[in-house]
Structures are given as C-alpha cells and as structure tokens.
Design a protein around this motif. Structure first.
Motif, mmCIF file in Angstrom:
data_model
loop_
_atom_site.group_PDB
_atom_site.id
_atom_site.type_symbol
_atom_site.label_atom_id
_atom_site.label_comp_id
_atom_site.label_asym_id
_atom_site.label_seq_id
_atom_site.Cartn_x
_atom_site.Cartn_y
_atom_site.Cartn_z
ATOM 1 N N ALA A 42 0.842 -1.199 0.000
ATOM 2 C CA ALA A 42 0.000 0.000 0.000
ATOM 3 C C ALA A 42 0.873 1.242 0.000
ATOM 4 O O ALA A 42 2.017 1.215 0.445
ATOM 5 C CB ALA A 42 -0.919 -0.006 1.210
ATOM 6 N N VAL A 43 0.324 2.352 -0.509
ATOM 7 C CA VAL A 43 1.104 3.584 -0.605
ATOM 8 C C VAL A 43 0.940 4.458 0.632
ATOM 9 O O VAL A 43 1.588 5.484 0.759
ATOM 10 C CB VAL A 43 0.697 4.387 -1.856
ATOM 11 C CG1 VAL A 43 1.059 3.629 -3.107
ATOM 12 C CG2 VAL A 43 -0.778 4.706 -1.826
ATOM 13 N N THR A 44 0.074 4.037 1.560
ATOM 14 C CA THR A 44 -0.224 4.862 2.722
ATOM 15 C C THR A 44 1.024 5.146 3.552
ATOM 16 O O THR A 44 1.834 4.249 3.787
ATOM 17 C CB THR A 44 -1.251 4.153 3.608
ATOM 18 O OG1 THR A 44 -2.308 3.686 2.797
ATOM 19 C CG2 THR A 44 -1.793 5.076 4.672
ATOM 20 N N GLN A 78 2.147 6.106 7.288
ATOM 21 C CA GLN A 78 1.577 6.057 8.635
ATOM 22 C C GLN A 78 1.943 7.336 9.374
ATOM 23 O O GLN A 78 2.799 7.305 10.259
ATOM 24 C CB GLN A 78 2.123 4.824 9.361
ATOM 25 C CG GLN A 78 1.650 3.524 8.808
ATOM 26 C CD GLN A 78 0.254 3.226 9.280
ATOM 27 O OE1 GLN A 78 -0.715 3.649 8.674
ATOM 28 N NE2 GLN A 78 0.133 2.523 10.371
ATOM 29 N N HIS A 122 3.297 8.252 13.033
ATOM 30 C CA HIS A 122 4.442 7.392 13.350
ATOM 31 C C HIS A 122 5.599 7.636 12.386
ATOM 32 O O HIS A 122 6.762 7.530 12.760
ATOM 33 C CB HIS A 122 4.037 5.929 13.285
ATOM 34 C CG HIS A 122 2.784 5.634 14.049
ATOM 35 N ND1 HIS A 122 2.688 5.834 15.407
ATOM 36 C CD2 HIS A 122 1.580 5.186 13.658
ATOM 37 C CE1 HIS A 122 1.468 5.508 15.804
ATOM 38 N NE2 HIS A 122 0.773 5.125 14.762
#
Lengths: 164, 336
Positions: A29-31, A33, A36
């Motif tokens: 996934a390209v997300t 975080q 964090h």
C-alpha cells in the motif's frame, strides 16, 4: 482504413476487473503512517506562511491584498535624529504581525505581493490546535518557520543580477 | 481406571439432553459472535489493500486487529434513537428478526464429520427457508422507520430477495438431486469422492451470485445504495440496533459461505493428499475463501441498476438454474 478490432469474449472485462483488484492487493500500500512516520515532502512544500520580521517594512500590502483578511498588523511610528544632523526621520516599527490560519486559504497572494522578501512559504505543517482561537499564530511563531525555508534558487543562465 | 471413569462421566454429562443443548447453544452463539467479526475485519483489510490503502492500523496495536471490537464498544455507547413517527415496537423488533435466522441456520452447518449441532433431514430446506426470513426483518425496519428512503430500500430488498431466492433454491435443488439427500451432513458425505463444484460449476456460480444478492452486498446492493437512498431500510437506525443489522450482514456472509461450501466444496472434505489437516480447518478455510470472494466482488464491481438487477435474475440466472436442473435430472436418470 482498418477499424480497430474489438474482440472481447463474454465476461472478459469482469475477469480483468478482478485481476486489477487482486494485483493491487498484492502490491504494498502507498499509505504513509503519518504520526508514526514523517511524510517525505518536497523541500519547497507550501505548508505554512512564515515571516522574516527584520525584512518587514510595515507596508500593509499583504494585509490589504489578503482575500479573507486573515493578516493582523499593528505598528507605530518612531522618530529618530540622524547622526549627521538634520530633520528627524520617522520609521514604522512592527508591534504585531499575526496570521489567522483558521481563515487563511493558502492562496499565497501575500507572499507574492511582499516587496521586501519578508513573507515565505515554509514546509512546516504541524501547527494544528484544539481551539480555533489558537489558530492565530503570532510573529514569534511565524519567524520560527522561516528557519526551514530554503534559500532562493539560483538565477537562470543569462538573467540580470539585481544590484544589491 | 480414573481416566475411564472421567471419560464415562463426560459421556454421561454430554448425553444429557439439557447439558448438550446448553453446550451447543453456547458454541453456536460463540461462533456467531466471533467469526463474523473476523470476516468483517478481513473485509476492512482486503478492501483497503485492494484500493492500495492499509485499512485499520491503530486499534489493538497490531494492524488494527481490535477495530471491530472498538466499533462494537462505540455502537453500545451511542444514543438509541427511535424516530417519533416510527412504530417503535416493530422498529425495535426488526434487527432481531433480521439476525436470528442466521443464528438458527448455523445450527445445521456441519464443520466436521461429527461437528454439527443438529443433523436435520430437511437441512437444506431449513437453511433456505430461514435465510429468507431475514428479509422480513428488513421490510419491518423499512416500514416501521416512517421514512421514505427506508421504505424504498426495504421494498427494493424484498423485490431483490424474491428475485434471487429462486435461482438460489433451484441451484440448491440440483445439488439435492445429485446427492439424493437434503441433510447438509449427507450432502457433505456425498462429496467424499469429488466436490460438486466439479460436476455443477455453473450451479456454483449461480449460487454464489444469488448469495451475494441475497445478502444485498455489492454489486447487488441496490437496497442500501447510499448515493440514492442513504442506507435503505437501515437509515433511521443507530447504536446497538444498527450494530445488529451489521452483525446480521456479516453473519449472513459466514452462513451463506458455509452453505455454499457444504453444497459445492464438500464442507470438511479435504483435498486429496492433504487429509492430515483436521476437517474443521477445511470447513473454516473454505468459508473464509468464499467470504474473501464476496469481498473481492465488492471491491471490483460497481453497483447494478435496479432494472438491470431484476432483469439479470429473471432472464439470466433463473433460466440457467432451470436448465442446470434439467441436465442434472437427465444425467441422474441416464446414469442409473
């Protein structure tokens, strides 16, 4: 003229759709975080408007051009005698410079119109507050944000140097 | 000696009708309250990754595993709103009517050669009858809400469930003809040589499509089409009642995947050479695989229009299911 042959079997599009979603699922996934992991932003990200206080001449151009009136400027005049004698000269002294980021729509017009390089786009973006009244950030905070502003890019080849 | 005594004591205890009834109830309820949550979490994650996202990552520290528990806690805390104009008795009863049929259906679902709560002779009939009771809950919810969107959604759901019940029943009838029993355990046992998906692949596809439509899941989610009628029959629901509808939806996925796995994938029957894995693992694996397919369809296909949906059921699926029955009947008679 050759017509492009459209030859799709029954349900071929359906299968293709399934394969697209499955392949996307198997890719990472390209997300980012965010809390964090810090996002990897470009160095000249237009995150917030910063003020280099020493460069401000209190010309009010920014506050007058601001489409939603989010810039607050207070100043007073001080007269001082020139060392070599002659009539007293007056200068405007900046008392308060604040931007209400609850109103600001990040159009950047103030940065454009500032004639003395006092306003900059800064890549800082973590200035959210729990109270809308606290979104009005004062001079000291606006000044801190200039620390991460990059120096201006070198002039294009053949461009005329402005006399300094 | 002591072990033998203990064993016989356990046998005595479990052969007692009331004790075994209580145990089975607890196990079935526990299954219904836990497995749908796992499927729901799987949907969160699979759907997210199919859209190049991560999905829940915070609740429970590790990849958001506790997200649905957190959601449940949130639902409990919410205000339980009943609209003034609503028929409050029917309104409050509707979530239970939608949910209980799926709990009851779990009773006859075999998870292993000896792991079932009840082996009904009319198992598949019971399952299909129960799964269509759920629509009454949706109709009740839509009517009692006194909301035009709820009513439209409920009527769409009713029309859709009537349309897709037929291919579902016909596909199941073909399986009953081939296995010559209506008991789910009997159908599972009849697939010890080969799974019925090999002999009736078209029936499997029809059954899965009809299942997705029965559960009003995308691409057959006209009854809850959020861009048109907000959330269909569930528009006025909040808090725990809404959570019950959600639980009924995910419980429905588990139950219908379980039924599909019994009818077509041999329930607990292992693949050749892999029989060292315990049968319940096979059952659960197949249920989750089918649930994954249902989520996969949701991630891939856009919603059908109401008329396309009805036409698809009556013009495509039902004749196909009838033809399937015909072929199965002919082959059955010819082989005998």
């Amino acid at each position: 003229m050759v017509q492009p042959q459209i030859d799709r079997g029954i349900g071929q599009g359906l299968v293709k759709g399934l394969s697209v979603t499955l392949r996307t699922m198997l890719r990472p996934a390209v997300t980012v975080q965010y809390p964090h992991v810090k996002p990897d932003l470009p160095a000249r990200t237009r995150g917030v408007i910063a003020l280099k206080e020493e460069n401000c001449t209190v010309c009010y151009k920014c506050s007058r051009e601001c489409p939603d009136w989010c810039i607050y400027i207070d100043a007073h005049k001080e007269a001082h005698e020139p060392a070599g004698g002659g009539r007293a000269r007056s200068a405007k002294i900046l008392d308060r410079f604040a931007i209400d980021f609850a109103l600001c729509m990040y159009c950047g017009i103030c940065v454009e119109v500032c004639p003395f390089d006092a306003l900059f786009w800064s890549p800082e973006f973590e200035y959210a507050e729990y109270d809308i009244a606290k979104m009005t950030h004062e001079m000291d905070r606006l000044d801190e944000w200039t620390y991460t502003v990059l120096p201006p890019p070198p002039l294009e080849v053949g461009a005329e140097e402005t006399p300094s | 000696m002591i072990e033998v005594l203990a064993q016989s004591a356990i046998d005595d205890l479990t052969s007692n009708f009331w004790v075994s009834l209580g145990l089975k109830t607890v196990i079935v309820l526990g299954f219904f309250l836990s497995v749908p949550l796992v499927v729901g979490y799987m949907e969160h994650k699979v759907l997210a990754h199919m859209q190049a996202r991560l999905g829940p990552m915070e609740a429970g520290a590790f990849h958001g595993w506790a997200q649905l528990i957190a959601d449940g806690v949130k639902f409990i805390q919410k205000e339980d709103v009943v609209p003034t104009a609503a028929d409050s008795t029917v309104f409050s009863l509707a979530p239970a009517v939608a949910m209980i049929p799926y709990i009851v259906t779990l009773v006859v679902l075999p998870l292993g050669p000896t792991a079932w709560a009840l082996d009904l002779d009319v198992g598949i009939f019971f399952v299909l009858a129960m799964s269509s009771v759920g629509v009454i809950g949706v109709l009740m919810a839509g009517w009692a809400s006194a909301n035009k969107f709820s009513l439209i959604g409920a009527l769409r759901a009713a029309a859709q469930l009537i349309a897709y019940e037929l291919p579902l029943v016909l596909a199941a009838a073909a399986i009953v003809m081939q296995s010559a029993t209506m008991s789910l355990v009997g159908i599972a046992e009849a697939q010890s040589n080969y799974w019925f998906v090999l002999s009736q692949p078209i029936g499997f596809v029809i059954f899965m499509m009809a299942t997705v439509a029965e559960l009003t899941r995308p691409p057959f989610d006209m009854p809850v089409a959020d861009s048109e009628i907000i959330f269909g029959a569930y528009t006025e629901y909040t808090g725990l009642k809404f959570a019950f509808f959600l639980l009924a939806e995910y419980g429905g996925i588990v139950v219908m995947s379980g039924i599909a796995s019994v009818l077509y994938l041999g329930a607990y029957q292992a693949l050749p050479g892999l029989s060292f894995l315990p049968p319940p693992l096979w059952s659960m694996g197949k249920i989750f695989a089918l649930a994954f397919i249902i989520v996969w369809l949701r991630a891939t296909y856009p919603r059908l229009r109401e008329d396309q949906l009805q036409r698809f059921a009556w013009i495509a699926l039902t004749p196909l299911a009838l033809a399937q029955i015909l072929v199965v009947a002919v082959v059955k008679v010819a082989v005998r």
